[in-house]
Design an enzyme around this catalytic site. Structure first.
Site, PDB file in Angstrom:
ATOM      1  N   LYS A 116       0.826  -1.219   0.000  1.00 46.66           N
ATOM      2  CA  LYS A 116       0.000   0.000   0.000  1.00 46.66           C
ATOM      3  C   LYS A 116       0.858   1.265   0.000  1.00 46.66           C
ATOM      4  O   LYS A 116       0.572   2.207  -0.729  1.00 46.66           O
ATOM      5  CB  LYS A 116      -0.931   0.029   1.230  1.00 46.66           C
ATOM      6  CG  LYS A 116      -1.884  -1.157   1.309  1.00 46.66           C
ATOM      7  CD  LYS A 116      -2.877  -1.014   2.469  1.00 46.66           C
ATOM      8  CE  LYS A 116      -2.260  -1.047   3.846  1.00 46.66           C
ATOM      9  NZ  LYS A 116      -1.644  -2.335   4.227  1.00 46.66           N
ATOM     10  N   ARG A 123      -9.718   0.801   9.097  1.00 42.61           N
ATOM     11  CA  ARG A 123      -9.337  -0.572   9.446  1.00 42.61           C
ATOM     12  C   ARG A 123     -10.412  -1.265  10.279  1.00 42.61           C
ATOM     13  O   ARG A 123     -10.220  -2.430  10.638  1.00 42.61           O
ATOM     14  CB  ARG A 123      -8.041  -0.533  10.259  1.00 42.61           C
ATOM     15  CG  ARG A 123      -6.794  -0.927   9.474  1.00 42.61           C
ATOM     16  CD  ARG A 123      -5.625  -0.694  10.401  1.00 42.61           C
ATOM     17  NE  ARG A 123      -4.446  -1.457  10.153  1.00 42.61           N
ATOM     18  CZ  ARG A 123      -3.341  -0.942   9.593  1.00 42.61           C
ATOM     19  NH1 ARG A 123      -3.320   0.276   9.142  1.00 42.61           N
ATOM     20  NH2 ARG A 123      -2.267  -1.685   9.497  1.00 42.61           N
ATOM     21  N   ARG A 129      -0.483  -9.278  13.339  1.00 42.21           N
ATOM     22  CA  ARG A 129      -1.006  -8.183  12.508  1.00 42.21           C
ATOM     23  C   ARG A 129      -1.887  -8.741  11.393  1.00 42.21           C
ATOM     24  O   ARG A 129      -2.925  -8.168  11.067  1.00 42.21           O
ATOM     25  CB  ARG A 129       0.152  -7.357  11.928  1.00 42.21           C
ATOM     26  CG  ARG A 129       0.820  -6.466  12.979  1.00 42.21           C
ATOM     27  CD  ARG A 129       2.178  -5.978  12.532  1.00 42.21           C
ATOM     28  NE  ARG A 129       2.134  -5.136  11.364  1.00 42.21           N
ATOM     29  CZ  ARG A 129       3.183  -4.903  10.566  1.00 42.21           C
ATOM     30  NH1 ARG A 129       4.349  -5.468  10.833  1.00 42.21           N
ATOM     31  NH2 ARG A 129       3.068  -4.104   9.544  1.00 42.21           N
ATOM     32  N   ARG A 174      11.441  -1.289  11.516  1.00 40.54           N
ATOM     33  CA  ARG A 174      10.241  -1.411  12.342  1.00 40.54           C
ATOM     34  C   ARG A 174      10.266  -2.689  13.164  1.00 40.54           C
ATOM     35  O   ARG A 174      10.374  -3.790  12.605  1.00 40.54           O
ATOM     36  CB  ARG A 174       8.986  -1.397  11.448  1.00 40.54           C
ATOM     37  CG  ARG A 174       8.649  -0.030  10.923  1.00 40.54           C
ATOM     38  CD  ARG A 174       7.494  -0.061   9.948  1.00 40.54           C
ATOM     39  NE  ARG A 174       6.288  -0.731  10.458  1.00 40.54           N
ATOM     40  CZ  ARG A 174       5.125  -0.748   9.802  1.00 40.54           C
ATOM     41  NH1 ARG A 174       5.023  -0.147   8.636  1.00 40.54           N
ATOM     42  NH2 ARG A 174       4.092  -1.366  10.314  1.00 40.54           N
ATOM     43  N   ARG A 213      11.386  -6.806   4.881  1.00 38.17           N
ATOM     44  CA  ARG A 213      11.317  -5.348   4.987  1.00 38.17           C
ATOM     45  C   ARG A 213      11.922  -4.856   6.298  1.00 38.17           C
ATOM     46  O   ARG A 213      12.383  -3.719   6.382  1.00 38.17           O
ATOM     47  CB  ARG A 213       9.851  -4.917   4.873  1.00 38.17           C
ATOM     48  CG  ARG A 213       9.635  -3.437   4.890  1.00 38.17           C
ATOM     49  CD  ARG A 213       8.181  -3.084   4.613  1.00 38.17           C
ATOM     50  NE  ARG A 213       7.340  -3.147   5.793  1.00 38.17           N
ATOM     51  CZ  ARG A 213       6.046  -2.833   5.809  1.00 38.17           C
ATOM     52  NH1 ARG A 213       5.440  -2.466   4.707  1.00 38.17           N
ATOM     53  NH2 ARG A 213       5.345  -2.901   6.926  1.00 38.17           N
TER      54      ARG A 213
END
Ligand code: AMP
Length: 193
Positions: free
Chosen positions: A14, A89, A146, A134, A128
């Site tokens: 996204k 969300r 998640r 992160r 990532r």
């Protein structure tokens, strides 16, 4: 005004696609995850409240998220439109977004959903982690949570837009350019309609 919800599970692409679309369509990109992370970095009260949830891969409560999103939108009174990335969300967020836009004489143009299978998502997020820095990308149990939270609380939001005939799913696996082409074809069809 064009308001696009770019939807999909964590790791669907996204953020990457939003950066391309915002240039192409002259939209403002609002990523609730990015805004929360900026607040954590800036050590704001909102950041401190959000961090406890983000660290576990849980959703930040609707009340905090919705008021934050509305104040971000209000910072751009001259905008041509927005790409909402990571918002809404929950169903409550979708309701609030509609009411908020309606109050300004606007609406959501469409929801474009990036579809990526779960094994690929987990692989992408763990990869990532080395560049995103992160913590919620680096820990596989948090990554899995998640995705579970997405399946349980967020995926049903698609039905909200489906029932308004504003939902389009797009295959989110392929090169960045291929996926952009698919998204633009869907978005252009909504704009021309
Ligand atoms: P993201 O950058 O979109 O992957 O979001 C990272 C984290 O921020 C999520 O796991 C949630 O904890 C929080 N978050 C981002 N957007 C929302 C939202 N719309 N509602 C609740 N929590 C959110």
């Amino acid at each position: 005004m064009r308001n696009v919800v770019l939807f999909g599970p964590p790791g669907a692409g996204k953020g990457t696609q939003s950066e391309i679309l915002l240039q192409r369509y002259g939209l403002i990109h609002l990523s609730t995850g990015d805004i929360f992370r900026a607040n954590i970095k800036g050590q704001t009260e909102l950041g401190q409240q959000a961090k406890a949830f983000m660290d576990k891969g849980e959703l930040v409560p609707d009340s905090l998220t919705i008021s934050m999103l509305e104040s971000e939108v209000a910072k751009h009174p001259q905008a041509n439109g927005f790409i909402f990335d990571g918002f809404p969300r929950t169903s409550a967020q979708a309701d609030a977004l509609d009411a908020f836009l309606q109050g300004k004489g606007n609406a959501i143009t469409c929801m474009l959903a990036l579809e990526v299978n779960e094994d690929e998502l987990i692989k992408r997020l763990l990869n990532r982690a080395s560049t995103s820095g992160r913590a919620d990308d680096a820990d596989e149990s948090i990554v899995r949570n998640r995705i579970a939270v997405y399946n349980r609380e967020t995926a049903p939001v698609a039905d909200y837009y489906r029932s308004q005939n504003k939902y389009r799913g797009v295959q989110g696996v392929g090169s960045v350019e291929e996926i952009t082409t698919r998204l633009c074809a869907e978005l252009d069809a909504f704009i021309e309609a």
